[in-house]
Design a protein around this motif. Structure first.
Motif, PDB file in Angstrom:
ATOM      1  N   SER A 104       0.842  -1.198   0.000  1.00 43.87           N
ATOM      2  CA  SER A 104       0.000   0.000   0.000  1.00 43.87           C
ATOM      3  C   SER A 104       0.875   1.246   0.000  1.00 43.87           C
ATOM      4  O   SER A 104       2.091   1.169   0.217  1.00 43.87           O
ATOM      5  CB  SER A 104      -0.902   0.024   1.240  1.00 43.87           C
ATOM      6  N   GLY A 105       0.216   2.390  -0.203  1.00 41.32           N
ATOM      7  CA  GLY A 105       0.938   3.648  -0.197  1.00 41.32           C
ATOM      8  C   GLY A 105       1.453   4.016   1.185  1.00 41.32           C
ATOM      9  O   GLY A 105       2.583   4.477   1.342  1.00 41.32           O
ATOM     10  N   GLY A 106       0.605   3.790   2.176  1.00 42.69           N
ATOM     11  CA  GLY A 106       1.024   4.089   3.543  1.00 42.69           C
ATOM     12  C   GLY A 106       2.260   3.294   3.932  1.00 42.69           C
ATOM     13  O   GLY A 106       3.205   3.817   4.544  1.00 42.69           O
ATOM     14  N   ASN A 109       5.340   4.673   2.189  1.00 39.93           N
ATOM     15  CA  ASN A 109       5.835   5.882   2.851  1.00 39.93           C
ATOM     16  C   ASN A 109       6.463   5.579   4.202  1.00 39.93           C
ATOM     17  O   ASN A 109       7.447   6.197   4.597  1.00 39.93           O
ATOM     18  CB  ASN A 109       4.687   6.888   3.008  1.00 39.93           C
ATOM     19  N   PHE A 138      -0.789  14.705   2.215  1.00 38.61           N
ATOM     20  CA  PHE A 138      -1.357  13.432   2.662  1.00 38.61           C
ATOM     21  C   PHE A 138      -0.388  12.311   2.316  1.00 38.61           C
ATOM     22  O   PHE A 138       0.044  12.195   1.179  1.00 38.61           O
ATOM     23  CB  PHE A 138      -2.714  13.152   2.001  1.00 38.61           C
ATOM     24  N   HIS A 139      -0.035  11.500   3.331  1.00 37.18           N
ATOM     25  CA  HIS A 139       0.951  10.456   3.082  1.00 37.18           C
ATOM     26  C   HIS A 139       0.507   9.069   3.545  1.00 37.18           C
ATOM     27  O   HIS A 139       1.311   8.141   3.536  1.00 37.18           O
ATOM     28  CB  HIS A 139       2.282  10.840   3.729  1.00 37.18           C
ATOM     29  N   GLY A 140      -0.760   8.929   3.964  1.00 34.68           N
ATOM     30  CA  GLY A 140      -1.229   7.609   4.374  1.00 34.68           C
ATOM     31  C   GLY A 140      -1.798   7.654   5.777  1.00 34.68           C
ATOM     32  O   GLY A 140      -1.865   8.712   6.407  1.00 34.68           O
ATOM     33  N   GLU A 190       4.618  15.706  -2.050  1.00 36.17           N
ATOM     34  CA  GLU A 190       3.919  15.214  -3.242  1.00 36.17           C
ATOM     35  C   GLU A 190       4.196  16.203  -4.377  1.00 36.17           C
ATOM     36  O   GLU A 190       3.947  17.399  -4.209  1.00 36.17           O
ATOM     37  CB  GLU A 190       2.404  15.185  -3.007  1.00 36.17           C
ATOM     38  N   GLU A 195      -4.909  14.570  -2.153  1.00 35.60           N
ATOM     39  CA  GLU A 195      -5.979  14.765  -1.170  1.00 35.60           C
ATOM     40  C   GLU A 195      -6.070  16.231  -0.749  1.00 35.60           C
ATOM     41  O   GLU A 195      -7.136  16.712  -0.382  1.00 35.60           O
ATOM     42  CB  GLU A 195      -5.726  13.895   0.073  1.00 35.60           C
ATOM     43  N   ASP A 223       6.512  11.620  -2.681  1.00 39.33           N
ATOM     44  CA  ASP A 223       5.369  10.718  -2.525  1.00 39.33           C
ATOM     45  C   ASP A 223       4.572  10.770  -3.822  1.00 39.33           C
ATOM     46  O   ASP A 223       3.821  11.702  -4.075  1.00 39.33           O
ATOM     47  CB  ASP A 223       4.521  11.156  -1.326  1.00 39.33           C
ATOM     48  N   VAL A 225       2.486   8.307  -4.683  1.00 39.68           N
ATOM     49  CA  VAL A 225       1.468   7.260  -4.546  1.00 39.68           C
ATOM     50  C   VAL A 225       0.272   7.564  -5.453  1.00 39.68           C
ATOM     51  O   VAL A 225      -0.288   6.669  -6.082  1.00 39.68           O
ATOM     52  CB  VAL A 225       1.041   7.122  -3.069  1.00 39.68           C
ATOM     53  N   GLN A 226      -0.100   8.837  -5.527  1.00 41.71           N
ATOM     54  CA  GLN A 226      -1.259   9.210  -6.356  1.00 41.71           C
ATOM     55  C   GLN A 226      -0.843   9.664  -7.756  1.00 41.71           C
ATOM     56  O   GLN A 226      -1.558   9.439  -8.728  1.00 41.71           O
ATOM     57  CB  GLN A 226      -2.062  10.320  -5.664  1.00 41.71           C
ATOM     58  N   LYS A 252      -1.216   2.938  -5.243  1.00 42.74           N
ATOM     59  CA  LYS A 252      -2.441   3.214  -6.002  1.00 42.74           C
ATOM     60  C   LYS A 252      -2.424   2.621  -7.419  1.00 42.74           C
ATOM     61  O   LYS A 252      -2.642   1.431  -7.577  1.00 42.74           O
ATOM     62  CB  LYS A 252      -2.716   4.724  -6.011  1.00 42.74           C
TER      63      LYS A 252
HETATM   64  C1  LIG Z   1      -3.504   7.455  -1.136  1.00 39.07           C
HETATM   65  C2  LIG Z   1      -2.230   8.088  -0.778  1.00 39.07           C
HETATM   66  C3  LIG Z   1      -1.397   7.527   0.214  1.00 39.07           C
HETATM   67  C4  LIG Z   1      -1.802   6.333   1.037  1.00 39.07           C
HETATM   68  O1  LIG Z   1      -1.933   5.185   0.275  1.00 39.07           O
HETATM   69  P1  LIG Z   1      -2.700   3.910   0.894  1.00 39.07           P
HETATM   70  O2  LIG Z   1      -2.578   2.862  -0.165  1.00 39.07           O
HETATM   71  O3  LIG Z   1      -4.101   4.341   1.173  1.00 39.07           O
HETATM   72  O4  LIG Z   1      -1.990   3.540   2.135  1.00 39.07           O
HETATM   73  C5  LIG Z   1      -0.186   8.134   0.450  1.00 39.07           C
HETATM   74  N1  LIG Z   1       0.199   9.225  -0.229  1.00 39.07           N
HETATM   75  C6  LIG Z   1      -0.564   9.792  -1.183  1.00 39.07           C
HETATM   76  C7  LIG Z   1      -0.069  10.980  -1.927  1.00 39.07           C
HETATM   77  C8  LIG Z   1      -1.813   9.247  -1.487  1.00 39.07           C
HETATM   78  O5  LIG Z   1      -2.583   9.813  -2.401  1.00 39.07           O
END
Ligand SMILES: *Cc1c(COP(=O)(O)O)cnc(C)c1O
Length: 404
Positions: A104-106, A109, A138-140, A190, A195, A223, A225-226, A252
């Motif tokens: 996962s993203g969390g 990170n 937002f990082h998780g 990011e 978010e 980050d 993730v998104q 993601k």
């Molecule tokens: C969604 C998100 C996360 C967390 O990812 P999860 O898979 O929900 O743990 C971390 N950082 C960013 C920028 C995100 O958009």
């Protein structure tokens, strides 16, 4: 199974930390979804920037089913072919030399932050622990990542918060100059806040962070993730800026709907996560890795990436046309297929009210905070689905305006 699950079962059986919409989708194909009653929806939400190739894309279904008939899971007591192929693919396509896989993203990170702390501890000093992050970031949802994230509501009531974390203002380099020093181990950012409201970093800001990190021997963590895996029209958003991080996190869209995450880093930094320092049972799971490899290889092609940029222009044109008629948006922004429309004066905080109206019209969309309507559709969404989705969005917007 005798009982068909209903939305009421959510309230009865599940922890109340979510508030899902009333409809329950049961089937998806491309950028269309169908609910329990057979009603059809166009998907501009993409599972929150996850379904990068839409629903049940044949390339991903094939990778998943082929691997499902071979080998699912081993744990990291053994390595496996899909994980090795995925790591190699990511290294060959990015700044990175080394990859850590997770789910996962969390988690990605969490690994990045632990790596930065440990790297500074082992290579510079045990006092080099400060982490600089940004308001609205937002990082998780792990406790380390909500603490580093810049939205206090996500850590409130869970204290005590881990120490050594400070927050600057996004896109304000001066705010970082006041916070960073030689005891800083990392800056986490990011390239485009997701978010936090779909806010792209400026070129000067990211380059300035790189320079400040270099001056203080701190690690720059992106980050993504998104924003990663084609979402912005490049494989990773940093490529749009030409600014290289020391650590990058991805999740993601990486699995296109299968849970997987990755932390990428360099040969200079990676050795700090020495044997036994960190790990995850599921990390590098064979099924997840096989799907992620197929997603990356399919997305990292000019056909898909150029298509994202073309679709961005289409989304923008449609949203601007809706706005010329209804005047609900103050600004339309974003990169690639991560697009935000900020609500205009008179509609502050009303983005969330569009979502149920859109569902009634047969469209799934997202918000990013109360004031920004967010879209993160499939990177290969057909043009016809964009047009039809926008017609439905316009009807939802017209109803919002009429109800005012
Ligand atoms: C969604 C998100 C996360 C967390 O990812 P999860 O898979 O929900 O743990 C971390 N950082 C960013 C920028 C995100 O958009």
């Amino acid at each position: 199974m005798s009982h068909t699950p209903t939305r009421a079962d959510f309230d009865q059986y599940m922890v109340p930390n979510y508030s899902p919409q009333k409809v329950i989708p049961v089937r998806g194909e491309g950028s269309r979804l169908w609910d329990q009653d057979g009603r059809e929806y166009i998907d501009f939400a993409g599972g929150i920037a996850v379904n990068s190739l839409g629903h049940c894309h044949p390339v991903l279904v094939e990778a998943l089913t082929e691997q499902a008939n071979k080998l699912w899971h081993l744990s990291n007591v053994y390595t496996n072919e899909p994980a090795l192929a995925l790591a190699r693919s990511l290294v060959e396509r990015t700044f990175a030399d080394k990859v850590y896989l997770c789910s996962s993203g969390g988690e990605a990170n969490e690994a990045a932050l632990k790596l930065a702390r440990r790297w500074a501890h082992d290579n510079v000093s045990e006092h080099k622990t400060r982490i600089v992050s940004f308001s609205q970031s937002f990082h998780g949802r792990t406790f380390f990542t909500v603490s580093v994230g810049g939205q206090p509501k996500y850590s409130q009531g869970f204290g005590p918060v881990p120490g050594g974390i400070v927050h600057g203002e996004f896109n304000n380099l001066d705010s970082v100059r006041d916070l960073i020093d030689d005891d800083t181990c990392a800056v986490m950012v990011e390239p485009m806040q997701g978010e936090g409201g779909i806010v792209p970093a400026t070129q000067e800001f990211l380059q300035g962070l790189r320079d400040l990190c270099d001056a203080h021997d701190a690690l720059l963590i992106f980050d993504e993730v998104q924003t990663g895996v084609g979402r912005t029209g490049s494989l990773y958003a940093y490529m749009e800026y030409g600014v290289l991080p020391d650590i990058l996190t991805s999740a993601k869209g990486l699995g296109g709907g299968f849970p997987v995450g990755a932390m990428l880093t360099t040969d200079r930094v990676a050795p700090a996560l020495a044997i036994g320092t960190h790990g995850s049972t599921y990390g590098g799971n064979a099924l997840a890795s096989a799907v992620a490899l197929a997603a990356v290889e399919h997305i990292a092609t000019p056909a898909v990436l150029d298509g994202v940029k073309q679709r961005h222009d289409l989304f923008r044109e449609h949203l601007e046309a809706i706005n010329r008629k209804h005047g609900v948006f103050k600004e339309i922004r974003g990169m690639g297929l991560l697009i935000g429309a900020e609500m205009a004066t008179g509609y502050e905080g009303r983005a969330k009210d569009i979502l149920p109206l859109a569902i009634e019209e047969g469209l799934m969309a997202l918000i990013a905070g109360p004031n920004v309507l967010r879209m993160a559709p499939s990177l290969v969404i057909p043009e016809a689905d964009i047009s039809e989705g926008m017609a439905r969005l316009e009807r939802a917007v017209a109803r919002l305006v009429a109800a005012k």
